[in-house]
Design a protein around this motif. Structure first.
Motif, PDB file in Angstrom:
ATOM      1  N   VAL A  28     -51.697   5.213 -33.582  1.00  0.00           N
ATOM      2  CA  VAL A  28     -50.533   6.038 -33.864  1.00  0.00           C
ATOM      3  C   VAL A  28     -49.323   5.355 -33.225  1.00  0.00           C
ATOM      4  CG1 VAL A  28     -49.448   8.284 -33.532  1.00  0.00           C
ATOM      5  CG2 VAL A  28     -51.896   8.145 -33.937  1.00  0.00           C
ATOM      6  N   LEU A  29     -48.265   5.167 -34.007  1.00  0.00           N
ATOM      7  CA  LEU A  29     -47.032   4.548 -33.540  1.00  0.00           C
ATOM      8  C   LEU A  29     -45.967   5.627 -33.423  1.00  0.00           C
ATOM      9  CD1 LEU A  29     -45.178   2.055 -33.028  1.00  0.00           C
ATOM     10  CD2 LEU A  29     -44.867   1.971 -35.508  1.00  0.00           C
ATOM     11  N   ILE A  30     -45.257   5.647 -32.293  1.00  0.00           N
ATOM     12  CA  ILE A  30     -44.195   6.623 -32.077  1.00  0.00           C
ATOM     13  C   ILE A  30     -42.906   5.884 -31.755  1.00  0.00           C
ATOM     14  CG2 ILE A  30     -43.395   8.548 -30.658  1.00  0.00           C
ATOM     15  CD1 ILE A  30     -46.343   9.228 -30.191  1.00  0.00           C
ATOM     16  N   VAL A  31     -41.843   6.213 -32.483  1.00  0.00           N
ATOM     17  CA  VAL A  31     -40.516   5.634 -32.248  1.00  0.00           C
ATOM     18  C   VAL A  31     -39.489   6.766 -32.298  1.00  0.00           C
ATOM     19  CG1 VAL A  31     -41.093   3.357 -33.178  1.00  0.00           C
ATOM     20  CG2 VAL A  31     -40.159   5.094 -34.681  1.00  0.00           C
ATOM     21  N   GLY A  32     -38.288   6.488 -31.803  1.00  0.00           N
ATOM     22  CA  GLY A  32     -37.213   7.474 -31.843  1.00  0.00           C
ATOM     23  C   GLY A  32     -36.902   7.898 -33.265  1.00  0.00           C
ATOM     24  N   LYS A  33     -36.384   9.087 -33.404  1.00  0.00           N
ATOM     25  CA  LYS A  33     -36.075   9.674 -34.706  1.00  0.00           C
ATOM     26  C   LYS A  33     -35.142   8.771 -35.523  1.00  0.00           C
ATOM     27  CE  LYS A  33     -35.980  13.300 -37.473  1.00  0.00           C
ATOM     28  NZ  LYS A  33     -37.154  13.693 -38.176  1.00  0.00           N
ATOM     29  N   ASN A  34     -35.555   8.433 -36.737  1.00  0.00           N
ATOM     30  CA  ASN A  34     -34.769   7.656 -37.712  1.00  0.00           C
ATOM     31  C   ASN A  34     -34.310   6.298 -37.180  1.00  0.00           C
ATOM     32  OD1 ASN A  34     -34.937   9.764 -39.610  1.00  0.00           O
ATOM     33  ND2 ASN A  34     -33.162  10.772 -38.705  1.00  0.00           N
TER      34      ASN A  34
ATOM     35  N   ILE B 102     -46.689   9.307 -42.471  1.00  0.00           N
ATOM     36  CA  ILE B 102     -45.512   9.452 -41.619  1.00  0.00           C
ATOM     37  C   ILE B 102     -45.349  10.931 -41.303  1.00  0.00           C
ATOM     38  CG2 ILE B 102     -43.017   9.150 -41.458  1.00  0.00           C
ATOM     39  CD1 ILE B 102     -43.326   6.873 -43.513  1.00  0.00           C
ATOM     40  N   SER B 103     -45.148  11.229 -40.009  1.00  0.00           N
ATOM     41  CA  SER B 103     -44.983  12.617 -39.580  1.00  0.00           C
ATOM     42  C   SER B 103     -43.753  12.727 -38.682  1.00  0.00           C
ATOM     43  CB  SER B 103     -46.235  13.076 -38.833  1.00  0.00           C
ATOM     44  OG  SER B 103     -46.069  14.397 -38.391  1.00  0.00           O
ATOM     45  N   PRO B 104     -42.592  13.053 -39.250  1.00  0.00           N
ATOM     46  CA  PRO B 104     -41.387  13.183 -38.432  1.00  0.00           C
ATOM     47  C   PRO B 104     -41.385  14.496 -37.653  1.00  0.00           C
ATOM     48  CG  PRO B 104     -40.881  13.599 -40.733  1.00  0.00           C
ATOM     49  CD  PRO B 104     -42.328  13.238 -40.668  1.00  0.00           C
ATOM     50  N   SER B 105     -40.727  14.470 -36.494  1.00  0.00           N
ATOM     51  CA  SER B 105     -40.550  15.691 -35.714  1.00  0.00           C
ATOM     52  C   SER B 105     -39.089  15.774 -35.288  1.00  0.00           C
ATOM     53  CB  SER B 105     -41.486  15.697 -34.502  1.00  0.00           C
ATOM     54  OG  SER B 105     -41.028  14.786 -33.536  1.00  0.00           O
ATOM     55  N   LEU B 106     -38.780  16.653 -34.362  1.00  0.00           N
ATOM     56  CA  LEU B 106     -37.394  16.873 -33.962  1.00  0.00           C
ATOM     57  C   LEU B 106     -36.768  15.650 -33.288  1.00  0.00           C
ATOM     58  CD1 LEU B 106     -35.114  18.924 -33.828  1.00  0.00           C
ATOM     59  CD2 LEU B 106     -36.015  19.694 -31.634  1.00  0.00           C
ATOM     60  N   ASN B 107     -37.504  14.984 -32.371  1.00  0.00           N
ATOM     61  CA  ASN B 107     -36.939  13.885 -31.595  1.00  0.00           C
ATOM     62  C   ASN B 107     -37.534  12.511 -31.893  1.00  0.00           C
ATOM     63  OD1 ASN B 107     -35.222  15.580 -30.073  1.00  0.00           O
ATOM     64  ND2 ASN B 107     -36.968  16.210 -28.849  1.00  0.00           N
ATOM     65  N   PHE B 108     -38.629  12.428 -32.616  1.00  0.00           N
ATOM     66  CA  PHE B 108     -39.274  11.146 -32.861  1.00  0.00           C
ATOM     67  C   PHE B 108     -39.990  11.150 -34.199  1.00  0.00           C
ATOM     68  CE2 PHE B 108     -42.218  13.780 -30.491  1.00  0.00           C
ATOM     69  CZ  PHE B 108     -43.390  13.656 -31.198  1.00  0.00           C
ATOM     70  N   ASP B 109     -40.351   9.941 -34.646  1.00  0.00           N
ATOM     71  CA  ASP B 109     -41.158   9.762 -35.857  1.00  0.00           C
ATOM     72  C   ASP B 109     -42.518   9.229 -35.440  1.00  0.00           C
ATOM     73  OD1 ASP B 109     -39.153  10.535 -37.663  1.00  0.00           O
ATOM     74  OD2 ASP B 109     -38.304   8.513 -37.665  1.00  0.00           O
TER      75      ASP B 109
END
Length: 135
Positions: free
Chosen positions: A77-83, A119-126
């Motif tokens: 699972v890769l997590i990066v800042g939103k957009n 892809i699963s976007p959330s409030l603060n990260f993707d």
């Protein structure tokens, strides 16, 4: 959840650039060569671009499901800042290996470590669910 800089690792991504037709060469009995269109296409990827992100290998119990996917359906699972990244479900990720180019001069998709499955976007990260590329 925050994406702390100290947790980020250097990786690369490449987006799908275009699709090209696949041709086969046919030689007849007289030795004449013909180039035949198979009717199939191949994805061609653009330049691999460096970025930093948090990556976690999957784990947990065998019956656990995240995003409606079984644990055997993905490896990381890769997590990066939103957009922050313009990547899609057709993009490739290099984590351990370096991107290479094929004989045609395009980015070699089989040198990648992962494909994006979901892809699963959330409030603060993707959050990107990754599947290992079979080499």
């Amino acid at each position: 959840m925050r994406t702390l800089n100290k947790n980020k690792q250097k990786m690369y991504y490449a987006n799908q650039d275009k699709t090209v037709p696949i041709y086969e060469t046919y030689t007849d009995a007289d030795g004449n060569e013909y180039r035949l269109d198979t009717g199939e296409t191949k994805l061609v990827y653009g330049e691999a671009i460096e970025f930093k992100g948090n990556i976690a290998m999957s784990g947990g119990e065998a019956e656990a499901q995240e995003f409606g996917l079984n644990l055997s359906d993905y490896e990381a699972v890769l997590i990066v800042g939103k957009n922050t990244l313009p990547i899609t479900e057709t993009s490739l990720i290099w984590h351990v290996t370096e991107p290479t180019k094929g004989e045609d001069g395009n980015t070699d998709e089989y040198s990648a470590d992962y494909r994006i499955v979901k892809i699963s976007p959330s409030l603060n990260f993707d959050k990107y669910v990754l599947k290992k590329v079979v080499k």
